[in-house]
Design a protein around this motif. Sequence first.
Motif, PDB file in Angstrom:
ATOM      1  N   UNK A  15       1.281  -1.213  -0.091  1.00  0.00           N
ATOM      2  CA  UNK A  15      -0.055   0.004   0.107  1.00  0.00           C
ATOM      3  C   UNK A  15       1.001   1.586   0.420  1.00  0.00           C
ATOM      4  N   UNK A  16       1.594   1.145   0.755  1.00  0.00           N
ATOM      5  CA  UNK A  16       2.768   2.663   0.648  1.00  0.00           C
ATOM      6  C   UNK A  16       3.417   2.566  -0.795  1.00  0.00           C
ATOM      7  N   UNK A  17       3.648   1.236  -1.198  1.00  0.00           N
ATOM      8  CA  UNK A  17       4.676   1.620  -2.445  1.00  0.00           C
ATOM      9  C   UNK A  17       3.758   2.231  -3.555  1.00  0.00           C
ATOM     10  N   UNK A  21       4.420   5.245  -6.245  1.00  0.00           N
ATOM     11  CA  UNK A  21       3.892   5.703  -7.139  1.00  0.00           C
ATOM     12  C   UNK A  21       3.270   7.063  -7.532  1.00  0.00           C
ATOM     13  N   UNK A  22       1.851   6.647  -6.800  1.00  0.00           N
ATOM     14  CA  UNK A  22       0.503   7.700  -7.148  1.00  0.00           C
ATOM     15  C   UNK A  22       1.246   9.135  -6.973  1.00  0.00           C
ATOM     16  N   UNK A  23       2.017   9.003  -5.931  1.00  0.00           N
ATOM     17  CA  UNK A  23       2.794  10.566  -5.840  1.00  0.00           C
ATOM     18  C   UNK A  23       3.774  11.061  -6.670  1.00  0.00           C
ATOM     19  N   UNK A  30       1.315  16.899 -13.062  1.00  0.00           N
ATOM     20  CA  UNK A  30       1.525  18.258 -12.820  1.00  0.00           C
ATOM     21  C   UNK A  30       2.332  19.732 -13.822  1.00  0.00           C
ATOM     22  N   UNK A  31       3.084  18.665 -14.515  1.00  0.00           N
ATOM     23  CA  UNK A  31       4.086  18.919 -15.344  1.00  0.00           C
ATOM     24  C   UNK A  31       3.968  18.167 -17.099  1.00  0.00           C
TER      25      UNK A  31
END
Length: 77
Positions: A15-17, A21-23, A30-31
Amino acid sequence: MKNISITDILQLPVQERIRLVELIWDSIAAVPEVVDISPELKAELEARLAEFEENPDAGFSWEQVKSRLNDGSWRSV
């Protein structure tokens, strides 16, 4: 910022990985102007957009797509 090794990342719970990946993906999205795409891909995207703009009612609605995915009828196309 703390440097994190690949080993450290792979030891994180799934879940943290996934969140990592989402972040990362969100930071790229965003760019979008800095993401290089090939001339061939750009031409294909422009052609698809032009085709859509000429006939926006062509294709399938989201409801039709979901239905075909759920009932497996997409396999018969």
